[in-house]
Design a protein around this motif. Sequence first.
Motif, PDB file in Angstrom:
ATOM      1  N   ARG A   1      83.397  31.971  79.330  1.00  0.00           N
ATOM      2  CA  ARG A   1      84.329  32.878  78.603  1.00  0.00           C
ATOM      3  C   ARG A   1      83.583  33.794  77.680  1.00  0.00           C
ATOM      4  O   ARG A   1      83.211  34.921  77.726  1.00  0.00           O
ATOM      5  CB  ARG A   1      85.442  32.358  78.008  1.00  0.00           C
ATOM      6  N   THR A   2      82.408  32.838  77.029  1.00  0.00           N
ATOM      7  CA  THR A   2      81.583  33.586  75.914  1.00  0.00           C
ATOM      8  C   THR A   2      80.603  34.615  76.583  1.00  0.00           C
ATOM      9  O   THR A   2      80.525  35.655  76.296  1.00  0.00           O
ATOM     10  CB  THR A   2      80.810  32.654  75.344  1.00  0.00           C
ATOM     11  N   ARG A   3      80.100  34.074  78.037  1.00  0.00           N
ATOM     12  CA  ARG A   3      79.238  35.169  78.335  1.00  0.00           C
ATOM     13  C   ARG A   3      79.672  36.182  78.986  1.00  0.00           C
ATOM     14  O   ARG A   3      79.286  37.353  78.995  1.00  0.00           O
ATOM     15  CB  ARG A   3      78.397  34.154  79.895  1.00  0.00           C
ATOM     16  N   VAL A   4      81.095  36.198  79.554  1.00  0.00           N
ATOM     17  CA  VAL A   4      81.621  37.178  80.099  1.00  0.00           C
ATOM     18  C   VAL A   4      81.969  38.396  79.007  1.00  0.00           C
ATOM     19  O   VAL A   4      81.577  39.580  78.941  1.00  0.00           O
ATOM     20  CB  VAL A   4      82.941  37.031  80.921  1.00  0.00           C
ATOM     21  N   LEU A   5      82.389  37.837  77.798  1.00  0.00           N
ATOM     22  CA  LEU A   5      82.862  38.647  76.884  1.00  0.00           C
ATOM     23  C   LEU A   5      81.683  39.207  76.225  1.00  0.00           C
ATOM     24  O   LEU A   5      81.609  40.564  75.838  1.00  0.00           O
ATOM     25  CB  LEU A   5      83.586  37.847  75.633  1.00  0.00           C
ATOM     26  N   GLN A   6      80.631  38.607  75.982  1.00  0.00           N
ATOM     27  CA  GLN A   6      79.213  38.974  75.127  1.00  0.00           C
ATOM     28  C   GLN A   6      78.912  40.265  76.367  1.00  0.00           C
ATOM     29  O   GLN A   6      78.285  41.269  75.839  1.00  0.00           O
ATOM     30  CB  GLN A   6      78.350  38.135  75.307  1.00  0.00           C
ATOM     31  N   ALA A   7      78.713  39.876  77.489  1.00  0.00           N
ATOM     32  CA  ALA A   7      78.214  41.095  78.598  1.00  0.00           C
ATOM     33  C   ALA A   7      79.281  42.271  78.622  1.00  0.00           C
ATOM     34  O   ALA A   7      78.580  43.413  78.379  1.00  0.00           O
ATOM     35  CB  ALA A   7      78.294  40.346  80.190  1.00  0.00           C
ATOM     36  N   ALA A   8      80.543  42.182  78.429  1.00  0.00           N
ATOM     37  CA  ALA A   8      81.331  43.460  78.330  1.00  0.00           C
ATOM     38  C   ALA A   8      81.190  44.110  76.853  1.00  0.00           C
ATOM     39  O   ALA A   8      81.065  45.062  76.976  1.00  0.00           O
ATOM     40  CB  ALA A   8      82.780  42.871  78.409  1.00  0.00           C
ATOM     41  N   GLU A   9      80.733  43.211  75.842  1.00  0.00           N
ATOM     42  CA  GLU A   9      80.569  44.143  74.451  1.00  0.00           C
ATOM     43  C   GLU A   9      79.083  44.480  74.609  1.00  0.00           C
ATOM     44  O   GLU A   9      79.144  45.799  74.254  1.00  0.00           O
ATOM     45  CB  GLU A   9      80.362  42.913  73.547  1.00  0.00           C
ATOM     46  N   ASP A  10      78.110  43.965  75.113  1.00  0.00           N
ATOM     47  CA  ASP A  10      76.764  44.757  75.516  1.00  0.00           C
ATOM     48  C   ASP A  10      76.668  46.064  76.210  1.00  0.00           C
ATOM     49  O   ASP A  10      76.168  46.926  75.963  1.00  0.00           O
ATOM     50  CB  ASP A  10      75.831  43.616  76.016  1.00  0.00           C
ATOM     51  N   LEU A  11      77.631  45.952  77.226  1.00  0.00           N
ATOM     52  CA  LEU A  11      77.841  47.067  78.163  1.00  0.00           C
ATOM     53  C   LEU A  11      78.711  47.955  77.826  1.00  0.00           C
ATOM     54  O   LEU A  11      79.008  49.186  78.419  1.00  0.00           O
ATOM     55  CB  LEU A  11      77.946  46.669  79.575  1.00  0.00           C
ATOM     56  N   ASP A  12      79.473  47.737  76.838  1.00  0.00           N
ATOM     57  CA  ASP A  12      80.588  48.714  76.357  1.00  0.00           C
ATOM     58  C   ASP A  12      81.485  49.031  77.406  1.00  0.00           C
ATOM     59  O   ASP A  12      81.969  50.088  77.530  1.00  0.00           O
ATOM     60  CB  ASP A  12      80.056  49.897  75.704  1.00  0.00           C
ATOM     61  N   TYR A  13      82.100  47.714  78.089  1.00  0.00           N
ATOM     62  CA  TYR A  13      82.771  47.829  79.047  1.00  0.00           C
ATOM     63  C   TYR A  13      84.567  47.896  78.637  1.00  0.00           C
ATOM     64  O   TYR A  13      85.021  47.087  77.980  1.00  0.00           O
ATOM     65  CB  TYR A  13      82.616  46.755  80.132  1.00  0.00           C
ATOM     66  N   ARG A  14      84.887  48.976  79.376  1.00  0.00           N
ATOM     67  CA  ARG A  14      86.367  48.974  79.052  1.00  0.00           C
ATOM     68  C   ARG A  14      87.343  48.934  80.473  1.00  0.00           C
ATOM     69  O   ARG A  14      86.771  49.644  81.102  1.00  0.00           O
ATOM     70  CB  ARG A  14      86.942  50.157  78.367  1.00  0.00           C
TER      71      ARG A  14
ATOM     72  N   THR B   1      74.785  62.053  82.094  1.00  0.00           N
ATOM     73  CA  THR B   1      74.899  61.562  83.458  1.00  0.00           C
ATOM     74  C   THR B   1      75.212  60.062  83.569  1.00  0.00           C
ATOM     75  O   THR B   1      75.541  59.815  84.457  1.00  0.00           O
ATOM     76  CB  THR B   1      73.757  62.197  84.035  1.00  0.00           C
ATOM     77  N   ARG B   2      75.082  59.258  82.399  1.00  0.00           N
ATOM     78  CA  ARG B   2      75.345  57.909  82.693  1.00  0.00           C
ATOM     79  C   ARG B   2      76.665  57.527  82.879  1.00  0.00           C
ATOM     80  O   ARG B   2      77.382  57.876  82.303  1.00  0.00           O
ATOM     81  CB  ARG B   2      74.627  57.262  81.294  1.00  0.00           C
ATOM     82  N   ARG B   3      76.892  56.659  83.955  1.00  0.00           N
ATOM     83  CA  ARG B   3      78.354  56.239  84.186  1.00  0.00           C
ATOM     84  C   ARG B   3      78.768  55.033  83.510  1.00  0.00           C
ATOM     85  O   ARG B   3      77.884  54.327  82.759  1.00  0.00           O
ATOM     86  CB  ARG B   3      78.200  55.939  85.755  1.00  0.00           C
ATOM     87  N   PRO B   4      79.956  54.939  83.290  1.00  0.00           N
ATOM     88  CA  PRO B   4      80.432  53.906  82.386  1.00  0.00           C
ATOM     89  C   PRO B   4      80.513  52.708  83.032  1.00  0.00           C
ATOM     90  O   PRO B   4      80.082  52.546  84.538  1.00  0.00           O
ATOM     91  CB  PRO B   4      81.934  54.221  82.569  1.00  0.00           C
ATOM     92  N   ALA B   5      80.120  51.658  82.423  1.00  0.00           N
ATOM     93  CA  ALA B   5      79.901  50.290  83.027  1.00  0.00           C
ATOM     94  C   ALA B   5      81.174  49.896  83.831  1.00  0.00           C
ATOM     95  O   ALA B   5      82.488  50.222  83.368  1.00  0.00           O
ATOM     96  CB  ALA B   5      79.700  49.332  81.816  1.00  0.00           C
ATOM     97  N   THR B   6      81.073  49.029  84.821  1.00  0.00           N
ATOM     98  CA  THR B   6      82.109  48.527  85.791  1.00  0.00           C
ATOM     99  C   THR B   6      82.129  47.144  85.628  1.00  0.00           C
ATOM    100  O   THR B   6      81.263  46.352  84.944  1.00  0.00           O
ATOM    101  CB  THR B   6      81.834  48.953  87.115  1.00  0.00           C
ATOM    102  N   ALA B   7      83.335  46.563  85.990  1.00  0.00           N
ATOM    103  CA  ALA B   7      83.418  45.112  86.115  1.00  0.00           C
ATOM    104  C   ALA B   7      82.103  44.526  86.868  1.00  0.00           C
ATOM    105  O   ALA B   7      81.855  43.261  86.701  1.00  0.00           O
ATOM    106  CB  ALA B   7      84.736  44.733  87.041  1.00  0.00           C
ATOM    107  N   ALA B   8      81.798  45.022  88.079  1.00  0.00           N
ATOM    108  CA  ALA B   8      80.558  44.667  88.676  1.00  0.00           C
ATOM    109  C   ALA B   8      79.474  44.560  87.721  1.00  0.00           C
ATOM    110  O   ALA B   8      78.667  43.525  88.081  1.00  0.00           O
ATOM    111  CB  ALA B   8      80.192  45.533  89.796  1.00  0.00           C
TER     112      ALA B   8
END
Length: 329
Positions: free
Chosen positions: A41-54, A5-12
Amino acid sequence: MTALTRRPATAADVAARAGVSRATVSHILNGRQENFLPETRTRVLQAAEDLDYRPSPAGRNLVRGRGDTIVLLVPRSTIGQNQQRAMERLTGYATAIGANAVLRFADSDPDSTATAVLRLRPLAVVDLGALTPATHDRLERQGVPTVPRPRGDADDTADIEDGIAELQVAESTRRGQRQVVYASLLDEQPDPWSPRRLAALTRATAQRGLEPPVAVAVPPESDAATQTLAPLLASTPLAVCAYNDVVALAVLAAARRLGRAVPDELSIVGVDHTPYGQLVEPRLSTISIDMNQVVDHAVAELGDLRGAGASAVNAAAGPILTLVRGGTS
C-alpha cells in the motif's frame, strides 16, 4: 517533452513505478486496501503521489455506478447572489466528503435536464426548483439521490416563496391598506421563479383581504423602468413587492424621477439583501434569505451519504427568512 505536451500519469505508470499490477493500483487507490500488505500500500500511494496521479472520474463512475460530483441544479435564469451563496455552501460540503460540486443550469425541458444529469452519474443532486416531481422521481429511480424531496404534489419551493410573500405584503402595507404590486424582472433570461412568487403574493393578499396583486415586468435600467412604471405609479398609494433588490432599486429610481414620495406614497420591499440596496438613500427594505440553511436542510435529507451526512457542514441556526427594514417601507 514539454510541460504543455506531457501527458497525465496513468494507472499503468503508477503500477510500473511501484512494481505491482494495474489491478493492485486500482484496488488500493479506490479504497479496497485490506487485502494488501502495508508495504505494498505504501509503495502504491507513494508512486501515485510522486507522479501526481489522479484516478479517472469517468472510470470510477463506470465501476461504482456513480461518481464524486454533487450537482447544484438551478433553473436557467440570471444567476444572483443567493445562487452563488448556495454554490459556496455546497462546495464546502462536497470538499468535506472528498467530492466535487458543480453548478448546472436546467434545460427548458425537465426530461432533457434529467437525461443530461444521468449522463454525469452524479453522487447526488441538490435541486433549487428546476425539476418537476416526475423528473425528480426519475433520478431517484436511477439511484441518484435528489433533494429536497417532493412532499406529494407540493412545490418544494412553496414554503420559501410563501414566506417571502407574507413578509413583503406585511411590511409594504404596514402604513395602511394599499394596492399590492408585484414587480418582476424583465430580463434576457427567462424568469422561472416569477410565476411562483406571483402565486404566493396572490395567496398572501387574499389572506389579508386585499385585492390581488397587479403584476408588472420591470427592466433593470432607470429610463426604461421609468417609462414602464409611469402609468402605474400615477395612482397611489402602492405597495411594491419586488422580485429582487435589483428590481426594487429600479422601482425606487423611477419613483424619484416621477416625484413619488417613498415610503409615504409608495412602499418598496425587495429580496436578497444585497449590499447595493443598503448603499442608497433611503436604504432598501428587503428580505434576507439564509442560503446556508437552505443547502444544509437539503444536505441533511441526503442522510449519511458516504458516511459523512449533514455533519460534514456546520449547520446554520435561526430563521431562513429575515426582514431587513430600511427606509423604503
